[in-house]
Motif scaffolding. Structure first.
Motif, PDB file in Angstrom:
ATOM      1  N   VAL A   1       7.307  11.964 -12.169  1.00  0.00           N
ATOM      2  CA  VAL A   1       7.997  10.682 -12.330  1.00  0.00           C
ATOM      3  C   VAL A   1       7.898   9.850 -11.053  1.00  0.00           C
ATOM      4  O   VAL A   1       7.618   8.644 -11.087  1.00  0.00           O
ATOM      5  CB  VAL A   1       9.467  10.912 -12.722  1.00  0.00           C
ATOM      6  N   LEU A   2       8.120  10.493  -9.904  1.00  0.00           N
ATOM      7  CA  LEU A   2       8.000   9.782  -8.632  1.00  0.00           C
ATOM      8  C   LEU A   2       6.589   9.263  -8.410  1.00  0.00           C
ATOM      9  O   LEU A   2       6.382   8.117  -7.982  1.00  0.00           O
ATOM     10  CB  LEU A   2       8.405  10.704  -7.479  1.00  0.00           C
ATOM     11  N   SER A   3       5.606  10.087  -8.698  1.00  0.00           N
ATOM     12  CA  SER A   3       4.211   9.670  -8.526  1.00  0.00           C
ATOM     13  C   SER A   3       3.879   8.501  -9.441  1.00  0.00           C
ATOM     14  O   SER A   3       3.188   7.550  -9.038  1.00  0.00           O
ATOM     15  CB  SER A   3       3.271  10.850  -8.814  1.00  0.00           C
ATOM     16  N   PHE A   4       4.379   8.572 -10.675  1.00  0.00           N
ATOM     17  CA  PHE A   4       4.131   7.472 -11.618  1.00  0.00           C
ATOM     18  C   PHE A   4       4.762   6.176 -11.110  1.00  0.00           C
ATOM     19  O   PHE A   4       4.134   5.111 -11.148  1.00  0.00           O
ATOM     20  CB  PHE A   4       4.718   7.838 -12.982  1.00  0.00           C
ATOM     21  N   LEU A   5       5.993   6.271 -10.631  1.00  0.00           N
ATOM     22  CA  LEU A   5       6.659   5.079 -10.121  1.00  0.00           C
ATOM     23  C   LEU A   5       5.900   4.472  -8.953  1.00  0.00           C
ATOM     24  O   LEU A   5       5.624   3.267  -8.922  1.00  0.00           O
ATOM     25  CB  LEU A   5       8.090   5.419  -9.690  1.00  0.00           C
ATOM     26  N   LEU A   6       5.563   5.304  -7.979  1.00  0.00           N
ATOM     27  CA  LEU A   6       4.895   4.797  -6.784  1.00  0.00           C
ATOM     28  C   LEU A   6       3.510   4.258  -7.092  1.00  0.00           C
ATOM     29  O   LEU A   6       3.088   3.236  -6.531  1.00  0.00           O
ATOM     30  CB  LEU A   6       4.815   5.908  -5.731  1.00  0.00           C
ATOM     31  N   ASP A   7       2.797   4.926  -7.997  1.00  0.00           N
ATOM     32  CA  ASP A   7       1.425   4.510  -8.299  1.00  0.00           C
ATOM     33  C   ASP A   7       1.395   3.254  -9.154  1.00  0.00           C
ATOM     34  O   ASP A   7       0.805   2.242  -8.772  1.00  0.00           O
ATOM     35  CB  ASP A   7       0.696   5.659  -9.013  1.00  0.00           C
ATOM     36  N   ARG A   8       2.044   3.293 -10.309  1.00  0.00           N
ATOM     37  CA  ARG A   8       1.919   2.187 -11.253  1.00  0.00           C
ATOM     38  C   ARG A   8       2.617   0.928 -10.761  1.00  0.00           C
ATOM     39  O   ARG A   8       2.042  -0.154 -10.770  1.00  0.00           O
ATOM     40  CB  ARG A   8       2.490   2.598 -12.613  1.00  0.00           C
ATOM     41  N   PHE A   9       3.864   1.072 -10.305  1.00  0.00           N
ATOM     42  CA  PHE A   9       4.578  -0.115  -9.853  1.00  0.00           C
ATOM     43  C   PHE A   9       4.024  -0.626  -8.534  1.00  0.00           C
ATOM     44  O   PHE A   9       4.000  -1.832  -8.292  1.00  0.00           O
ATOM     45  CB  PHE A   9       6.070   0.182  -9.736  1.00  0.00           C
ATOM     46  N   GLY A  10       3.559   0.285  -7.679  1.00  0.00           N
ATOM     47  CA  GLY A  10       2.901  -0.163  -6.455  1.00  0.00           C
ATOM     48  C   GLY A  10       1.619  -0.915  -6.762  1.00  0.00           C
ATOM     49  O   GLY A  10       1.323  -1.949  -6.154  1.00  0.00           O
ATOM     50  N   SER A  11       0.838  -0.412  -7.720  1.00  0.00           N
ATOM     51  CA  SER A  11      -0.391  -1.115  -8.117  1.00  0.00           C
ATOM     52  C   SER A  11      -0.078  -2.483  -8.707  1.00  0.00           C
ATOM     53  O   SER A  11      -0.775  -3.464  -8.432  1.00  0.00           O
ATOM     54  CB  SER A  11      -1.155  -0.271  -9.137  1.00  0.00           C
ATOM     55  N   ALA A  12       0.979  -2.548  -9.513  1.00  0.00           N
ATOM     56  CA  ALA A  12       1.364  -3.842 -10.100  1.00  0.00           C
ATOM     57  C   ALA A  12       1.748  -4.843  -9.014  1.00  0.00           C
ATOM     58  O   ALA A  12       1.390  -6.024  -9.084  1.00  0.00           O
ATOM     59  CB  ALA A  12       2.527  -3.649 -11.070  1.00  0.00           C
ATOM     60  N   MET A  13       2.452  -4.373  -7.998  1.00  0.00           N
ATOM     61  CA  MET A  13       2.832  -5.279  -6.912  1.00  0.00           C
ATOM     62  C   MET A  13       1.616  -5.723  -6.099  1.00  0.00           C
ATOM     63  O   MET A  13       1.511  -6.884  -5.688  1.00  0.00           O
ATOM     64  CB  MET A  13       3.857  -4.599  -6.005  1.00  0.00           C
ATOM     65  N   HIS A  14       0.684  -4.792  -5.867  1.00  0.00           N
ATOM     66  CA  HIS A  14      -0.536  -5.167  -5.142  1.00  0.00           C
ATOM     67  C   HIS A  14      -1.337  -6.194  -5.940  1.00  0.00           C
ATOM     68  O   HIS A  14      -1.870  -7.160  -5.367  1.00  0.00           O
ATOM     69  CB  HIS A  14      -1.384  -3.928  -4.871  1.00  0.00           C
ATOM     70  N   GLU A  15      -1.438  -5.980  -7.239  1.00  0.00           N
ATOM     71  CA  GLU A  15      -2.157  -6.944  -8.077  1.00  0.00           C
ATOM     72  C   GLU A  15      -1.459  -8.293  -8.085  1.00  0.00           C
ATOM     73  O   GLU A  15      -2.111  -9.346  -8.031  1.00  0.00           O
ATOM     74  CB  GLU A  15      -2.277  -6.400  -9.498  1.00  0.00           C
ATOM     75  N   ALA A  16      -0.128  -8.268  -8.150  1.00  0.00           N
ATOM     76  CA  ALA A  16       0.617  -9.536  -8.116  1.00  0.00           C
ATOM     77  C   ALA A  16       0.416 -10.251  -6.788  1.00  0.00           C
ATOM     78  O   ALA A  16       0.256 -11.479  -6.741  1.00  0.00           O
ATOM     79  CB  ALA A  16       2.105  -9.269  -8.348  1.00  0.00           C
ATOM     80  N   LEU A  17       0.406  -9.481  -5.692  1.00  0.00           N
ATOM     81  CA  LEU A  17       0.163 -10.082  -4.380  1.00  0.00           C
ATOM     82  C   LEU A  17      -1.239 -10.666  -4.302  1.00  0.00           C
ATOM     83  O   LEU A  17      -1.446 -11.770  -3.776  1.00  0.00           O
ATOM     84  CB  LEU A  17       0.369  -9.030  -3.283  1.00  0.00           C
ATOM     85  N   HIS A  18      -2.221  -9.918  -4.840  1.00  0.00           N
ATOM     86  CA  HIS A  18      -3.594 -10.413  -4.845  1.00  0.00           C
ATOM     87  C   HIS A  18      -3.713 -11.691  -5.676  1.00  0.00           C
ATOM     88  O   HIS A  18      -4.372 -12.663  -5.261  1.00  0.00           O
ATOM     89  CB  HIS A  18      -4.521  -9.335  -5.397  1.00  0.00           C
ATOM     90  N   MET A  19      -3.061 -11.695  -6.837  1.00  0.00           N
ATOM     91  CA  MET A  19      -3.090 -12.901  -7.675  1.00  0.00           C
ATOM     92  C   MET A  19      -2.404 -14.072  -6.976  1.00  0.00           C
ATOM     93  O   MET A  19      -2.859 -15.220  -7.067  1.00  0.00           O
ATOM     94  CB  MET A  19      -2.403 -12.612  -9.016  1.00  0.00           C
ATOM     95  N   ALA A  20      -1.314 -13.792  -6.264  1.00  0.00           N
ATOM     96  CA  ALA A  20      -0.619 -14.851  -5.539  1.00  0.00           C
ATOM     97  C   ALA A  20      -1.495 -15.425  -4.431  1.00  0.00           C
ATOM     98  O   ALA A  20      -1.528 -16.638  -4.201  1.00  0.00           O
ATOM     99  CB  ALA A  20       0.690 -14.317  -4.953  1.00  0.00           C
ATOM    100  N   GLN A  21      -2.241 -14.540  -3.744  1.00  0.00           N
ATOM    101  CA  GLN A  21      -3.145 -15.017  -2.703  1.00  0.00           C
ATOM    102  C   GLN A  21      -4.269 -15.861  -3.298  1.00  0.00           C
ATOM    103  O   GLN A  21      -4.637 -16.907  -2.742  1.00  0.00           O
ATOM    104  CB  GLN A  21      -3.726 -13.831  -1.932  1.00  0.00           C
ATOM    105  N   GLU A  22      -4.823 -15.412  -4.424  1.00  0.00           N
ATOM    106  CA  GLU A  22      -5.860 -16.201  -5.079  1.00  0.00           C
ATOM    107  C   GLU A  22      -5.310 -17.552  -5.530  1.00  0.00           C
ATOM    108  O   GLU A  22      -5.974 -18.582  -5.384  1.00  0.00           O
ATOM    109  CB  GLU A  22      -6.427 -15.435  -6.278  1.00  0.00           C
ATOM    110  N   ARG A  23      -4.088 -17.539  -6.089  1.00  0.00           N
ATOM    111  CA  ARG A  23      -3.488 -18.799  -6.521  1.00  0.00           C
ATOM    112  C   ARG A  23      -3.246 -19.723  -5.325  1.00  0.00           C
ATOM    113  O   ARG A  23      -3.439 -20.945  -5.424  1.00  0.00           O
ATOM    114  CB  ARG A  23      -2.173 -18.504  -7.239  1.00  0.00           C
ATOM    115  N   GLU A  24      -2.836 -19.136  -4.200  1.00  0.00           N
ATOM    116  CA  GLU A  24      -2.617 -19.945  -3.003  1.00  0.00           C
ATOM    117  C   GLU A  24      -3.927 -20.563  -2.520  1.00  0.00           C
ATOM    118  O   GLU A  24      -3.956 -21.736  -2.117  1.00  0.00           O
ATOM    119  CB  GLU A  24      -2.007 -19.074  -1.899  1.00  0.00           C
ATOM    120  N   GLN A  25      -5.021 -19.788  -2.569  1.00  0.00           N
ATOM    121  CA  GLN A  25      -6.320 -20.331  -2.187  1.00  0.00           C
ATOM    122  C   GLN A  25      -6.750 -21.440  -3.142  1.00  0.00           C
ATOM    123  O   GLN A  25      -7.282 -22.473  -2.715  1.00  0.00           O
ATOM    124  CB  GLN A  25      -7.364 -19.213  -2.157  1.00  0.00           C
TER     125      GLN A  25
END
Length: 300
Positions: A178-202
């Motif tokens: 459960v901990l691994s799932f939380l850290l992996d999936r939600f961490g990946s979602a946040m990284h993707e959201a950050l990447h999308m935000a950076q692309e949108r900012e550009q």
């Protein structure tokens, strides 16, 4: 059948794209955890004859199932933050009940399991939620420790000293998964959201530069148009009161249309300039083009 299940999983009334993605991941985690709890219930029933903590497991698992079902219902209604708070607090309280029943010294694995609601709160509801859940867990552990010291008969009354090593290993594996799932999936979602935000900012930066360039070009174009209009206006004004030499020392000034004060002053200026430049002695005013003869024109 599978398509219907996927459609049901995707039908979450959450408009924010990041929240929607996190809600789907949380829903998947809760359903997976629900299946794992069902598996543990089956395992506890199978070992009921030689496991002293069978009734304890049933109580804890029942509380867990109620918490998970309530969290899923809130998610299906679009109440993401409320669902995360409910699941985090519910799991913490369920683990607290398990810690109280089995005792602090007999089941240290529960202390490790407290990391699940803490991680869930920290990843999904931010600093405030993490502070609330951490404080709740600290209060639960502290209360259990104080009961161990001052009222030991109230703690660990259903402790199981013959717990199967298989159950301990499976419980640890479940918590780790459960901990691994939380850290992996939600961490990946946040990284993707950050990447999308950076692309949108550009993209917004490129759009801003493009708009500034377009505005500059339009401003220059409008300035050219204004200059042309001014030149055209001056030309029209000059043509509206032309001064033409017809003979040496003789000028003709045809008066066309109607005259106002501005046009009369301009005519006077042009006539005087032409007389000065050509040294003319006579100026003939042709009034056949005037639309109306009134006192103003006569005075002119």
């Amino acid at each position: 059948m599978l398509a219907n299940v996927q459609d049901w999983m995707a039908a979450l009334p959450i408009g924010n794209p990041l929240r929607y993605r996190q809600a789907r991941l949380l829903q998947t985690m809760l359903l997976s955890l629900l299946l794992a709890i069902v598996f543990f219930i089956i395992l506890s029933v199978a070992n009921a004859g030689r496991t002293a903590s069978y009734s304890t497991s049933v109580i804890i698992f029942s509380l867990m199932i109620l918490t998970i079902v309530a969290g899923i219902i809130l998610l299906r209604r679009g109440m993401f933050s409320s669902a995360v708070y409910l699941v985090s607090i519910g799991i913490s309280l369920d683990l607290g009940v398990a810690l109280l029943i089995t005792g602090l010294l007999q089941n240290q694995l529960i202390l490790f399991s407290f990391a699940v609601p803490m991680t869930l709160a920290g990843l999904l509801i931010g600093r405030r939620g993490l502070l609330i859940i951490t404080s709740l867990i600290a209060l639960i552990v502290l209360s259990t420790g104080l009961l161990h010291v001052f009222a030991p008969t109230l703690v660990g009354f259903a402790s199981n000293r013959t717990t199967s090593p298989v159950s301990i290993v499976l419980s640890f594996i479940l918590s780790a998964i459960v901990l691994s799932f939380l850290l992996d999936r939600f961490g990946s979602a946040m990284h993707e959201a950050l990447h999308m935000a950076q692309e949108r900012e550009q993209e917004l930066e490129h759009l801003r530069v493009s708009l500034e360039s377009t505005v500059a070009e339009r401003t220059a174009s409008l300035q050219e148009i204004v200059n042309e209009l001014r030149t055209s206006q001056q030309t029209i004004q000059q043509l509206s009161a032309p001064i033409m030499p017809v003979l040496p020392g003789v000028l003709v000034a045809p008066l066309i249309g109607s005259f106002d004060n501005h046009r009369a002053a301009m005519l006077n200026e042009h006539v005087l300039q032409a007389v000065d430049q050509t040294r003319a002695r006579y100026v003939i005013f042709d009034i056949t083009g005037i639309t109306a003869i009134d006192t103003h024109v006569v005075q002119l």
